[in-house]
Design a protein around this motif. Structure first.
Motif, PDB file in Angstrom:
ATOM      1  N   ARG A 267      36.231  28.517  49.216  1.00 20.02           N
ATOM      2  CA  ARG A 267      37.385  27.571  48.894  1.00 20.02           C
ATOM      3  C   ARG A 267      37.228  27.089  47.486  1.00 20.02           C
ATOM      4  NH1 ARG A 267      38.573  24.487  54.358  1.00 20.02           N
ATOM      5  NH2 ARG A 267      40.160  23.637  53.490  1.00 20.02           N
ATOM      6  N   ARG A 268      36.006  26.956  47.144  1.00 22.12           N
ATOM      7  CA  ARG A 268      36.059  26.187  45.664  1.00 22.12           C
ATOM      8  C   ARG A 268      36.119  27.389  44.623  1.00 22.12           C
ATOM      9  NH1 ARG A 268      29.903  23.877  45.179  1.00 22.12           N
ATOM     10  NH2 ARG A 268      30.829  22.576  46.695  1.00 22.12           N
ATOM     11  N   ALA A 269      35.634  28.638  44.927  1.00 21.65           N
ATOM     12  CA  ALA A 269      35.695  29.527  44.104  1.00 21.65           C
ATOM     13  C   ALA A 269      37.366  29.760  43.849  1.00 21.65           C
ATOM     14  CB  ALA A 269      35.082  30.880  44.471  1.00 21.65           C
ATOM     15  N   LEU A 270      38.191  29.694  45.086  1.00 23.48           N
ATOM     16  CA  LEU A 270      39.611  29.926  44.858  1.00 23.48           C
ATOM     17  C   LEU A 270      40.219  28.745  44.150  1.00 23.48           C
ATOM     18  CD1 LEU A 270      40.138  31.717  48.463  1.00 23.48           C
ATOM     19  CD2 LEU A 270      40.413  32.819  46.035  1.00 23.48           C
ATOM     20  N   LEU A 271      39.881  27.874  44.322  1.00 19.60           N
ATOM     21  CA  LEU A 271      40.431  26.523  43.465  1.00 19.60           C
ATOM     22  C   LEU A 271      40.206  26.530  42.097  1.00 19.60           C
ATOM     23  CD1 LEU A 271      39.382  23.618  45.787  1.00 19.60           C
ATOM     24  CD2 LEU A 271      41.514  23.981  45.257  1.00 19.60           C
ATOM     25  N   LEU A 272      38.842  26.823  41.713  1.00 21.25           N
ATOM     26  CA  LEU A 272      38.846  27.047  40.406  1.00 21.25           C
ATOM     27  C   LEU A 272      39.682  28.219  39.734  1.00 21.25           C
ATOM     28  CD1 LEU A 272      34.744  26.892  40.357  1.00 21.25           C
ATOM     29  CD2 LEU A 272      36.521  25.058  39.523  1.00 21.25           C
ATOM     30  N   SER A 273      39.755  29.542  40.547  1.00 18.54           N
ATOM     31  CA  SER A 273      40.460  30.593  39.987  1.00 18.54           C
ATOM     32  C   SER A 273      42.086  30.414  40.200  1.00 18.54           C
ATOM     33  CB  SER A 273      40.008  31.979  40.653  1.00 18.54           C
ATOM     34  OG  SER A 273      40.413  31.818  41.882  1.00 18.54           O
ATOM     35  N   ARG A 274      42.508  29.244  40.836  1.00 21.27           N
ATOM     36  CA  ARG A 274      43.760  29.073  41.202  1.00 21.27           C
ATOM     37  C   ARG A 274      44.410  30.092  42.241  1.00 21.27           C
ATOM     38  NH1 ARG A 274      46.168  25.046  38.057  1.00 21.27           N
ATOM     39  NH2 ARG A 274      44.856  24.609  35.945  1.00 21.27           N
ATOM     40  N   GLY A 275      43.588  30.351  43.148  1.00 22.55           N
ATOM     41  CA  GLY A 275      43.816  31.192  44.215  1.00 22.55           C
ATOM     42  C   GLY A 275      43.950  32.874  43.884  1.00 22.55           C
ATOM     43  N   ASP A 276      43.475  33.095  42.802  1.00 19.89           N
ATOM     44  CA  ASP A 276      43.141  34.408  42.439  1.00 19.89           C
ATOM     45  C   ASP A 276      41.923  34.962  43.110  1.00 19.89           C
ATOM     46  OD1 ASP A 276      43.170  36.892  41.173  1.00 19.89           O
ATOM     47  OD2 ASP A 276      42.710  36.390  39.064  1.00 19.89           O
ATOM     48  N   TRP A 277      42.357  36.179  44.009  1.00 20.33           N
ATOM     49  CA  TRP A 277      41.117  36.664  44.786  1.00 20.33           C
ATOM     50  C   TRP A 277      39.930  37.551  43.967  1.00 20.33           C
ATOM     51  CZ3 TRP A 277      39.427  35.628  49.823  1.00 20.33           C
ATOM     52  CH2 TRP A 277      40.101  35.011  50.630  1.00 20.33           C
ATOM     53  N   SER A 278      40.831  37.815  42.727  1.00 20.34           N
ATOM     54  CA  SER A 278      39.883  38.909  42.045  1.00 20.34           C
ATOM     55  C   SER A 278      38.823  38.373  41.393  1.00 20.34           C
ATOM     56  CB  SER A 278      40.808  39.482  40.761  1.00 20.34           C
ATOM     57  OG  SER A 278      41.268  38.520  40.026  1.00 20.34           O
ATOM     58  N   VAL A 279      38.732  37.104  41.297  1.00 21.34           N
ATOM     59  CA  VAL A 279      37.444  36.325  40.930  1.00 21.34           C
ATOM     60  C   VAL A 279      36.217  37.185  41.412  1.00 21.34           C
ATOM     61  CG1 VAL A 279      37.434  34.572  42.408  1.00 21.34           C
ATOM     62  CG2 VAL A 279      36.689  33.945  40.197  1.00 21.34           C
ATOM     63  N   PHE A 280      36.153  37.481  42.651  1.00 21.31           N
ATOM     64  CA  PHE A 280      34.945  37.879  43.241  1.00 21.31           C
ATOM     65  C   PHE A 280      34.714  39.428  42.646  1.00 21.31           C
ATOM     66  CE2 PHE A 280      36.773  35.125  46.301  1.00 21.31           C
ATOM     67  CZ  PHE A 280      35.847  34.275  46.594  1.00 21.31           C
ATOM     68  N   VAL A 281      35.576  40.057  42.033  1.00 18.66           N
ATOM     69  CA  VAL A 281      35.049  41.407  41.607  1.00 18.66           C
ATOM     70  C   VAL A 281      35.330  41.432  40.094  1.00 18.66           C
ATOM     71  CG1 VAL A 281      35.839  42.874  43.733  1.00 18.66           C
ATOM     72  CG2 VAL A 281      37.318  42.212  41.875  1.00 18.66           C
TER      73      VAL A 281
END
Length: 503
Positions: free
Chosen positions: A454-468
């Motif tokens: 949830r923290r990663a998605l908050l920082l990326s404004r909901g962008d799931w691509s942050v993980f790849v």
């Protein structure tokens, strides 16, 4: 030179009278309870966790580490003497250790396990001291996305390396993740899955699950065994030390087991267990000497190698815990619980913010291993006598001790009932052939995974691509996917099933 400075600080902390006392207490308690059939280091630490609440943090962790090694040594004692592994990584020790005991060579078998464990423990601790600082530097590069990817890899590793069925291991992980969701939502503050029960709004207690599933579950399972099936050696152990030939046979096996265990112990999910199986498999592939006893009939290499491997693996399993804050196995998950109780956040900041704790704990491992050899070898006769205590006296005492321990954590009778419920669940796992360790890992890692996701998605404004898109995160997720693909290959799947077969 910096390493020696750190170690001198650690030994300065570990050699204080109070820490030496708690290290000794931990070693004695661990060995005492580890020696009792069916109660391994997880149950031991789970039962004794409440006793550490009033201690200073360094003393508490040194004592728990002592309990860990003590229970491991004790686990090999029951495996050799009564063919009951005190813990999962002692399963392989039963194969040859018990046969040696039946032939009147229990002394050399116990000595081989003790000396091999001591050497492996020292090497494992040295590796921990050498590699922990550089890994900590790497850990500071980790953000929420990387931590989520690492925990995903850890859970997949736990599934892949769990003994038995892959499907059952996945079910255990999922159940652990679901149990971790019970309580109050971190972001919204809304109670979820609490079924309007006020006691569940704070979540299910970690000690409750650990004591119930591992402690009570194992006790019920042991009581279900007919008494005549429990063979105990009451005769004195003659010839404690191995012969010259035994030393010649076991030395290369100990070295191989140590280095294999040190490497595999770092892996998430049952590293010490896998190390023991792998070391035994490796010894069976080595060329037999003329006149050597066959494996499965009392070969001393079949005791020395797996015992060295699981001890080295248990020491190096502290590396991911102390550097990344990720528990690689069920015992390390308990250590996370202990650190949290004392308001210490496991992870890379421990080394910088609390160097006395970090290096004191590492130094205490050497002291603990030395204490165990001094304690265990002369006391083998006493442990054998302890095994003759009737179960009807032994288990009510353990059940009572568990109940008092869990009640003292929150002064709440609800927790005592919950332990009983999880004891029945733990027994059902034993009957169904499910390995409960992945459940504990899922329970510990679940809330941490959710928080980082949830923290990663908050920082990326909901962008799931942050993980790849982040290199470290993408690499870890790729490793997780690769692990799944490899384990699903038919050849690997068959080999895996063969590796975990108890002969």
């Amino acid at each position: 030179m910096e390493l020696f400075e750190h170690l001198s600080l650690g030994f300065g902390v570990a050699f204080t009278p109070i820490n030496l006392l708690y290290c000794l207490v931990g070693c004695i308690l661990g060995t005492l309870i580890g020696v009792l059939p069916g109660i391994g280091p997880v149950a031991t630490i789970a039962m004794l966790l409440p006793a550490t609440y009033a201690l200073p943090p360094v003393s508490a962790l040194i004592m728990l580490a002592g309990i860990y090694y003590g229970a491991q040594y004790g686990g090999s004692t029951t495996a050799i003497l009564v063919n009951l592994p005190g813990e999962s990584s002692s399963v392989v020790t039963c194969i040859d250790g018990y046969q040696m005991a039946r032939k009147g060579r229990a002394g050399p078998a116990l000595a081989a396990a003790g000396l091999g464990s001591f050497f492996a423990g020292c090497v494992g601790t040295l590796i921990l001291a050498a590699f922990a600082p550089p890994l900590t530097e790497l850990a500071f590069k980790f953000g929420p996305a990387e931590y989520f990817a690492l925990m995903t890899l850890g859970l997949i590793g736990a599934v892949v390396l769990a003994s038995g069925s892959l499907l059952k291991a996945i079910a255990m992980i999922v159940m652990g993740l679901l149990l971790g969701l019970v309580g109050t939502d971190v972001n919204s503050g809304v109670a979820r899955f609490s079924f309007d029960i006020p006691e569940l709004t704070d979540g299910i207690g970690f000690v409750v699950i650990a004591m119930g599933v591992f402690g009570y579950g194992e006790i019920i399972s042991n009581l279900a065994q007919p008494e005549h099936e429990r063979e105990v050696f009451t005769a004195g152990v003659s010839g404690l030390f191995p012969t010259k030939q035994d030393f010649k046979d076991m030395t290369p096996a100990v070295l191989r087991g140590t280095f294999l265990g040190s490497a595999l112990g770092i892996l998430p999910g049952g590293g010490a267990l896998l190390a023991a199986f792998a070391a035994y498999a490796l010894e069976k592939k080595m060329k037999m000497k003329p006149g050597e006893v066959r494996f499965g009939q009392g070969n001393i290499r079949g005791v020395a190698a797996p015992e060295s491997a699981n001890n080295a693996g248990s020491q190096t399993s502290f590396i991911p815990l102390l550097t990344l804050g990720i528990p690689p196995n069920a015992v390390m998950a308990l250590m996370v619980g202990a650190m949290t109780i004392h308001n210490i956040q496991p992870g890379p900041q421990v080394m910088t913010s609390n160097p006395e704790l970090f290096w004191g704990l590492i130094a205490s491992m050497w002291i603990g291993n030395a204490m165990l050899v001094i304690l265990n070898l002369p006391l083998i006769g006493i442990w054998i006598k302890l095994l003759t205590v009737p179960y009807r006296y032994l288990f009510p005492a353990i059940v009572l001790f568990c109940a008092i321990g869990v009640y003292s954590t929150n002064n709440n009778t609800w927790d005592v009932w919950m332990v009983g419920l999880f004891g029945i669940i733990g027994y059902s796992f034993v009957k169904l052939g499910c390995e409960p360790a992945p459940l504990l890992l899922g329970f510990i890692l679940g809330p941490m995974m959710e928080e980082n996701l949830r923290r990663a998605l908050l920082l990326s404004r909901g962008d799931w691509s942050v993980f790849v898109t982040r290199p470290l995160s993408a690499g870890l997720l790729a490793a997780a996917v690769l692990m799944i693909i490899i384990v699903m290959l038919p050849a690997v799947k068959n080999k895996r099933e063969e590796a975990f077969v108890e002969e």
